[in-house]
Structure formats: structure tokens, C-alpha cells
Design a protein around this motif. Structure first.
Motif, PDB file in Angstrom:
ATOM      1  N   CYS A 105     -13.616  27.185  17.665  1.00 54.10           N
ATOM      2  CA  CYS A 105     -13.931  27.974  18.858  1.00 54.10           C
ATOM      3  C   CYS A 105     -13.177  27.379  20.044  1.00 54.10           C
ATOM      4  O   CYS A 105     -12.980  26.157  20.108  1.00 54.10           O
ATOM      5  N   TYR A 106     -12.783  28.243  20.954  1.00 59.18           N
ATOM      6  CA  TYR A 106     -12.022  27.732  22.110  1.00 59.18           C
ATOM      7  C   TYR A 106     -12.219  28.636  23.308  1.00 59.18           C
ATOM      8  O   TYR A 106     -12.568  29.810  23.180  1.00 59.18           O
ATOM      9  N   LYS A 107     -11.991  28.053  24.471  1.00 56.60           N
ATOM     10  CA  LYS A 107     -11.988  28.820  25.720  1.00 56.60           C
ATOM     11  C   LYS A 107     -10.534  28.999  26.135  1.00 56.60           C
ATOM     12  O   LYS A 107      -9.706  28.110  25.893  1.00 56.60           O
ATOM     13  N   ASP A 108     -10.260  30.106  26.790  1.00 57.21           N
ATOM     14  CA  ASP A 108      -8.889  30.428  27.203  1.00 57.21           C
ATOM     15  C   ASP A 108      -9.007  31.022  28.605  1.00 57.21           C
ATOM     16  O   ASP A 108      -9.435  32.158  28.752  1.00 57.21           O
ATOM     17  N   VAL A 168      -3.244  22.627  26.924  1.00 54.35           N
ATOM     18  CA  VAL A 168      -4.348  22.474  25.969  1.00 54.35           C
ATOM     19  C   VAL A 168      -5.075  21.181  26.307  1.00 54.35           C
ATOM     20  O   VAL A 168      -4.444  20.124  26.458  1.00 54.35           O
ATOM     21  N   SER A 217     -15.782  21.406  24.490  1.00 52.89           N
ATOM     22  CA  SER A 217     -14.933  21.971  25.540  1.00 52.89           C
ATOM     23  C   SER A 217     -15.615  21.877  26.907  1.00 52.89           C
ATOM     24  O   SER A 217     -14.936  21.838  27.934  1.00 52.89           O
ATOM     25  N   ILE A 247      -6.359  26.154  27.703  1.00 50.42           N
ATOM     26  CA  ILE A 247      -6.926  26.446  26.380  1.00 50.42           C
ATOM     27  C   ILE A 247      -7.704  25.203  25.957  1.00 50.42           C
ATOM     28  O   ILE A 247      -7.139  24.101  25.901  1.00 50.42           O
ATOM     29  N   VAL A 248      -8.995  25.399  25.737  1.00 45.57           N
ATOM     30  CA  VAL A 248      -9.875  24.239  25.541  1.00 45.57           C
ATOM     31  C   VAL A 248     -10.715  24.445  24.282  1.00 45.57           C
ATOM     32  O   VAL A 248     -11.721  25.162  24.300  1.00 45.57           O
ATOM     33  N   PRO A 249     -10.302  23.847  23.164  1.00 41.76           N
ATOM     34  CA  PRO A 249     -11.074  24.032  21.927  1.00 41.76           C
ATOM     35  C   PRO A 249     -12.268  23.086  21.823  1.00 41.76           C
ATOM     36  O   PRO A 249     -12.292  22.023  22.445  1.00 41.76           O
ATOM     37  N   ASP A 250     -13.240  23.488  21.015  1.00 38.37           N
ATOM     38  CA  ASP A 250     -14.205  22.541  20.452  1.00 38.37           C
ATOM     39  C   ASP A 250     -13.533  21.995  19.194  1.00 38.37           C
ATOM     40  O   ASP A 250     -13.186  22.765  18.283  1.00 38.37           O
ATOM     41  N   SER A 296     -17.634  24.780  16.921  1.00 37.20           N
ATOM     42  CA  SER A 296     -16.688  24.875  15.791  1.00 37.20           C
ATOM     43  C   SER A 296     -17.353  24.414  14.497  1.00 37.20           C
ATOM     44  O   SER A 296     -18.394  23.733  14.529  1.00 37.20           O
ATOM     45  N   LEU A 330      -4.012  26.449  16.205  1.00 37.87           N
ATOM     46  CA  LEU A 330      -4.503  27.211  17.365  1.00 37.87           C
ATOM     47  C   LEU A 330      -3.306  27.699  18.196  1.00 37.87           C
ATOM     48  O   LEU A 330      -3.252  28.868  18.605  1.00 37.87           O
TER      49      LEU A 330
END
Ligand code: MLT
Length: 264
Positions: free
Chosen positions: A12-15, A23, A32, A49-52, A59, A78
Motif C-alpha cells: 500500500c502506498y500514498k501518492d 519516494v 507511511s 510516493i510513500v509506501p508502507d 501492506s 512500485l
């Protein structure tokens, strides 16, 4: 949050924001959300762009030991899914270990990179023993007591007493780390190699950030190279968590660095 499948696992990620892609990777037992105060200070000019990371936040947390290389491959997958040929990659602590694995194997996918409260050194022998103790502790007692003990050590002592709301929120984030995700990631950190040569050999623009009062990773462990492509910044009064302890200063530091990256 948005989702993609990396290596069979949901990441999962934020954008957020628009502009050159950046990133941001969080640290151990974080998510995130660790970057929530910094992203709004960058997203006017940068796509953040910030993933878990795998094993963290929302995630997937597969069973078994992870490797830093797998976690780095998740970042590349990603980027592939988002059709981003190149980004600037900044990693906090565990995220910095992952960043160096990307540098080692996929340097052509980076415009520059940064390690925030992180190190190119491997775990010491004592550190490796502590990882095994942490894993047994989590397996025996669960994630809550582990996180309760760990989180206050991440902040400067004054901040622990003056900002209980930071400690409580960081604990809440930590509690959402699945136990197998924490254990898998602890093994990844334990087994990571010495990457000081990777750091010193890179000709990319590099940002190294240390906290003056970081009780987890000292300044001398962060600043292992001193060469023209490397910017070293110490955040006064901060512990291991300048994203929370000094978000304005960290965002300014990152912005100045990104200006340098763009001028290359
Ligand atoms: C982190 O914040 O990611 C960890 O403290 C790093 C570590 O335990 O080496």
C-alpha cells in the motif's frame, strides 16, 4: 491508500503532490504515516510516493525472514508499476538500509538518494544478538510491549517528556505492525551487509541526515563518507525521528538537497 502487488504481496502506498518524483521510506515498526508532517511541506513541488514497507502498516506481512534486497525490490516494482524510470529515494533508518540496496543494484533508477537517521554499517555482533532477542520477545509477548519499550528510545529525551502525543501516536502506528512483519524485518536488518563501499562509491547526489541526540544511530555511524557529492546535515535537538521532532527543518534540508539534484 493505493495498492499494488509486489512479489505476490500487496504493498500500500500514498501518492501526493505533483512534480519530480520522490519516494520516502519509513523505519522499523513505522508506516507511511511517519512522513505525514513532511509530505505537505514538499508536495507543492514534488510528487511524494510513500509506501508502507512489506511487513508494516497496511501492506502484506508474509511469514518468515525478509531480506533488505526483497524490500528494495518492492520499491523498484512500485516504481515500475507507476512507470517512473527515475526517482529521488529517501529512507529513514530501516528505509535507509533499503535505499542502499537500491543504490547498489539499481543506481540507474535514481536521481539521488538520502539516508535519514540511518547507516551504511551492518549490525555489530551485539546488535545481531539483540535482533534475536527482539524476535523472541515479539513471538513470546506480542508486538504491543515491544513497541511500548522501543518507541521512547527513538526520540530525544526532552521530546519524550514534552511531547507525549508524539510517543502515543508513534506507538499506535507501531501496534499496527503485524508481529511476523516486525520479526521478518528484524531478520532483514540483522543480515544486511556492510554497504559503506556502496555509499562511498556512488557518484549520485547524496543526503545524509543525523539527529544530534539520536540514541539509535549516532552521527559517526551516519556520516561515513565526506566527499563533494555528499551533503551532511545534523538536526540540532533531534533524536532518531526528525520527521516528527523537526519536520520544518527536515523539509527545508530535503528541499535544498532536491534543488541540487535538479540542477545536476
Ligand atoms: C529503525 O528506526 O528503522 C530502526 O531503529 C533501525 C534499526 O533498528 O537498525
Amino acid at each position: 491508500m493505493k495498492k499494488i502487488i509486489c512479489d505476490g504481496n500487496t504493498i500500500c502506498y500514498k501518492d501526493q503532490g505533483q512534480g519530480e518524483p520522490l519516494v520516502l521510506l519509513h523505519g522499523f515498526c513505522g508506516s507511511s504515516e511517519y512522513w505525514d508532517q513532511v509530505v505537505p511541506l514538499l508536495s507543492d513541488r514534488y510528487r511524494c510516493i510513500v509506501p508502507d514497507l512489506r511487513g508494516h502498516g497496511s501492506s502484506d506481512a508474509p511469514m518468515g525472514a525478509y531480506t533488505i534486497e526483497q524490500m528494495a525490490d518492492d520499491v523498484i516494482q512500485l516504481m515500475d508499476a507507476l512507470e517512473l524510470p527515475k526517482v529521488t529515494l529517501l529512507g529513514h533508518s530501516l528505509g535507509g538500509y533499503i535505499t542502499l540496496s537500491v543504490v547498489q543494484r539499481y543506481s540507474n533508477r535514481l536521481n539521488g538518494f538520502g539516508m535519514i537517521h540511518s547507516t551504511a554499517y551492518p549490525d555489530s555482533e551485539e546488535g545481531k544478538e539483540k535482533r534475536l532477542l527482539a524476535i523472541s520477545n515479539i513471538q513470546a509477548n506480542g508486538i504491543t510491549s515491544f513497541v511500548d519499550n522501543m518507541i521512547p528510545t527513538l526520540f530525544a529525551p526532552d521530546h519524550v517528556s514534552d511531547h507525549p502525543e508524539w510517543i502515543n501516536l508513534a506507538k499506535e502506528i507501531g501496534y499496527r505492525t503485524p508481529p511476523q512483519g516486525a520479526c521478518g524485518s528484524a531478520m532483514a536488518m540483522r543480515e544486511r551487509p556492510d554497504r559503506r563501499d556502496v555509499l562511498s562509491a556512488s557518484v549520485l547526489p547524496v543526503l545524509l541526515v543525523a539527529g544530534e541526540q539520536d540514541g539509535i544511530i549516532s552521527q559517526d555511524k551516519t556520516f561515513t563518507v565526506d566527499q563533494p557529492n555528499v551533503t551532511q546535515v545534523t538536526i540540532a535537538g533531534s533524536g532518531h525521528m526528525s520527521m516528527w521532532e523537526a519536520p520544518d527543518q527536515l523539509a527545508t534540508t530535503i528541499t535544498i538537497f532536491l534543488d541540487q539534484v535538479q540542477s545536476k
